[in-house]
Scaffold this active site. Structure first.
Site, mmCIF file in Angstrom:
data_model
loop_
_atom_site.group_PDB
_atom_site.id
_atom_site.type_symbol
_atom_site.label_atom_id
_atom_site.label_comp_id
_atom_site.label_asym_id
_atom_site.label_seq_id
_atom_site.Cartn_x
_atom_site.Cartn_y
_atom_site.Cartn_z
ATOM 1 N N GLY A 1 2.925 -1.112 4.203
ATOM 2 C CA GLY A 1 3.119 0.274 3.673
ATOM 3 C C GLY A 1 4.516 0.867 3.632
ATOM 4 O O GLY A 1 4.930 0.506 2.465
ATOM 5 N N GLY A 2 4.859 1.245 4.563
ATOM 6 C CA GLY A 2 6.278 2.083 4.380
ATOM 7 C C GLY A 2 7.287 1.058 3.617
ATOM 8 O O GLY A 2 8.255 1.535 2.605
ATOM 9 N N GLU B 1 -5.150 -4.901 10.314
ATOM 10 C CA GLU B 1 -4.019 -3.780 10.835
ATOM 11 C C GLU B 1 -4.240 -3.338 12.179
ATOM 12 O O GLU B 1 -5.074 -2.105 12.017
ATOM 13 C CB GLU B 1 -4.025 -2.807 9.535
ATOM 14 C CG GLU B 1 -3.794 -3.416 8.193
ATOM 15 C CD GLU B 1 -3.474 -2.319 7.452
ATOM 16 O OE1 GLU B 1 -1.974 -2.687 6.749
ATOM 17 O OE2 GLU B 1 -4.025 -1.273 7.135
ATOM 18 N N ASN C 1 1.023 -1.372 0.038
ATOM 19 C CA ASN C 1 0.022 -0.174 -0.016
ATOM 20 C C ASN C 1 0.907 1.288 0.188
ATOM 21 O O ASN C 1 1.525 1.577 1.161
ATOM 22 C CB ASN C 1 -0.863 0.079 1.107
ATOM 23 C CG ASN C 1 -1.552 1.150 1.525
ATOM 24 O OD1 ASN C 1 -1.782 1.987 0.468
ATOM 25 N ND2 ASN C 1 -2.251 1.633 2.727
ATOM 26 N N TRP C 2 0.989 1.813 -1.040
ATOM 27 C CA TRP C 2 2.054 2.976 -1.235
ATOM 28 C C TRP C 2 1.527 4.383 -0.625
ATOM 29 O O TRP C 2 2.137 5.235 -0.332
ATOM 30 C CB TRP C 2 2.064 3.324 -2.717
ATOM 31 C CG TRP C 2 3.285 2.419 -3.433
ATOM 32 C CD1 TRP C 2 3.676 1.326 -2.740
ATOM 33 C CD2 TRP C 2 3.672 2.374 -4.740
ATOM 34 N NE1 TRP C 2 4.648 0.628 -3.699
ATOM 35 C CE2 TRP C 2 4.412 1.240 -4.832
ATOM 36 C CE3 TRP C 2 3.185 3.206 -5.798
ATOM 37 C CZ2 TRP C 2 5.044 1.150 -5.991
ATOM 38 C CZ3 TRP C 2 4.009 2.766 -7.098
ATOM 39 C CH2 TRP C 2 4.783 1.713 -7.490
ATOM 40 N N LYS C 3 0.103 4.256 -0.387
ATOM 41 C CA LYS C 3 -0.567 5.462 0.497
ATOM 42 C C LYS C 3 -0.397 6.678 -0.817
ATOM 43 O O LYS C 3 -0.046 6.165 -1.945
ATOM 44 C CB LYS C 3 0.069 5.479 1.617
ATOM 45 C CG LYS C 3 -0.089 4.239 2.533
ATOM 46 C CD LYS C 3 0.195 4.616 3.917
ATOM 47 C CE LYS C 3 -0.021 3.357 4.733
ATOM 48 N NZ LYS C 3 0.164 3.279 6.414
ATOM 49 N N HIS D 1 -9.417 1.574 5.011
ATOM 50 C CA HIS D 1 -8.183 1.636 5.459
ATOM 51 C C HIS D 1 -8.327 2.709 6.680
ATOM 52 O O HIS D 1 -9.124 3.450 6.536
ATOM 53 C CB HIS D 1 -6.854 2.181 4.427
ATOM 54 C CG HIS D 1 -5.603 1.969 5.261
ATOM 55 N ND1 HIS D 1 -5.454 3.132 6.179
ATOM 56 C CD2 HIS D 1 -4.824 1.123 4.927
ATOM 57 C CE1 HIS D 1 -4.080 2.597 6.568
ATOM 58 N NE2 HIS D 1 -3.545 1.544 5.886
ATOM 59 N N GLU E 1 -6.717 4.836 7.866
ATOM 60 C CA GLU E 1 -6.489 6.250 7.555
ATOM 61 C C GLU E 1 -7.769 6.945 6.897
ATOM 62 O O GLU E 1 -7.768 8.154 7.293
ATOM 63 C CB GLU E 1 -5.071 6.474 6.636
ATOM 64 C CG GLU E 1 -4.035 6.095 7.586
ATOM 65 C CD GLU E 1 -2.741 5.647 6.542
ATOM 66 O OE1 GLU E 1 -2.518 5.727 5.508
ATOM 67 O OE2 GLU E 1 -1.792 4.946 7.361
ATOM 68 N N SER F 1 3.695 -2.221 10.245
ATOM 69 C CA SER F 1 5.080 -2.315 10.321
ATOM 70 C C SER F 1 5.635 -3.819 10.073
ATOM 71 O O SER F 1 6.663 -4.004 10.530
ATOM 72 C CB SER F 1 5.564 -2.155 11.618
ATOM 73 O OG SER F 1 5.224 -0.680 12.304
ATOM 74 N N GLY G 1 3.021 2.150 10.845
ATOM 75 C CA GLY G 1 3.823 3.236 10.713
ATOM 76 C C GLY G 1 4.364 3.743 11.762
ATOM 77 O O GLY G 1 5.326 4.544 11.960
HETATM 78 P P1 13P Z 1 3.324 0.275 7.553
HETATM 79 O O1 13P Z 1 3.679 -0.999 6.961
HETATM 80 O O2 13P Z 1 3.928 1.548 7.055
HETATM 81 O O3 13P Z 1 3.394 0.152 9.207
HETATM 82 O O4 13P Z 1 1.801 0.765 7.029
HETATM 83 C C1 13P Z 1 0.782 -0.456 7.157
HETATM 84 C C2 13P Z 1 -0.356 -0.040 6.514
HETATM 85 O O5 13P Z 1 -1.104 0.815 6.856
HETATM 86 C C3 13P Z 1 -0.788 -0.922 5.021
HETATM 87 O O6 13P Z 1 -1.927 -0.490 4.573
#
Ligand code: 13P
Length: 248
Positions: free
Chosen positions: A233-234, A166, A9-11, A94, A96, A212, A172
């Site tokens: 994510g990251g 999640e 997930n590149w956000k 998600h 967020e 993470s 993050g």
């Molecule tokens: P991180 O891997 O950066 O913690 O993010 C997880 C995430 O929100 C994937 O959708």
């Protein structure tokens, strides 16, 4: 046997030129995997990602969609639009989006139904806050979110839904749920699905862990009995690091 599904997930990251180089670098590194590889990219990268990923085993997803097919919803993108350029997956709900953009269990449910109507596979996120966890409410929260997200779906649709557990406090932050904790939470989600849709369906549903995930912890997480891969994510923003997660 459920397969492992690893989705990035590149956000709100990456430009078209970065998308092209990323996929060109990633493709040879993951070409021999038996795991499913998905990249969920920003709308502006979708077209470039789809073109570059042609003839590879990398599938492309979006990160949100509107539940209507079209209409006066300035700034929104529908599932039908995503499908028209051959997008396969879409992340829905998600944390967020729940936190910053008023996504509710009700809109999540509508969007999942619309995703199926439009021929997309939803990756549906559920997870508890730190406060809820500390109050001992994790299981209650995540099973309720799952129940409301899947309400009114057919058995076949439930079977084709990917769920991403999640925990919000792990996103993050560098804090990962322990593999036992993550596995137990995912088991409770699976049990809830079994209660409503039957054990057979529940046993087939892909449930990922997210929060993470990185190459250093992917193997121990993904080898647990109920964790069917990850939503990353990251660590999905660097092709080499992401390939190590895919090839855990
Ligand atoms: P991180 O891997 O950066 O913690 O993010 C997880 C995430 O929100 C994937 O959708």
């Amino acid at each position: 046997m459920r397969k492992k599904v690893i989705a990035g997930n590149w956000k709100m990251n990456m430009l078209p030129n970065e998308t092209i180089s990323f996929i060109e670098e990633l493709a040879p590194l993951v070409k021999n995997t038996e795991n499913e590889v998905i990249l969920c990219v920003p709308y502006t990268d979708l077209f470039y990602a789809l073109l570059t990923a042609q003839n590879t085993n990398i599938k492309i997803g979006a990160q949100n969609m509107h539940y209507e097919e079209n209409g006066a919803y300035t700034g929104e993108i529908s599932g039908k639009m995503l499908k028209s350029i051959n997008v396969d997956y879409v992340i829905i709900g998600h944390s967020e989006r729940r936190q910053y953009f008023n996504e509710t269990d009700e809109t999540v449910n509508k969007k999942i139904k619309s995703a199926f109507r439009d021929g997309l596979k939803p990756i549906v996120c559920v997870g508890e806050t730190l406060e809820q966890r500390e109050a001992g409410k994790t299981e209650e929260i995540i099973t309720k979110q799952t129940e409301l997200a899947l309400a009114g779906l057919t058995n076949e649709q439930v079977q084709n839904t990917i769920i991403a557990y999640e925990p919000i406090w792990a996103i993050g932050t560098g804090k990962t749920a322990t593999k036992e904790d993550a596995n137990n939470s995912i088991k409770s989600i699976r049990n809830k699905i079994a209660q409503i849709y039957g054990q057979n369906i529940a046993d087939g549903v892909i449930i990922q862990y997210g929060g993470s995930v990185k190459s250093a912890n992917a193997k121990e997480l993904f080898e647990m009995s109920d964790i069917d891969g990850g939503l990353v994510g990251g660590a999905s923003l660097k092709a080499e690091e992401f390939s190590k997660i895919v090839n855990f």
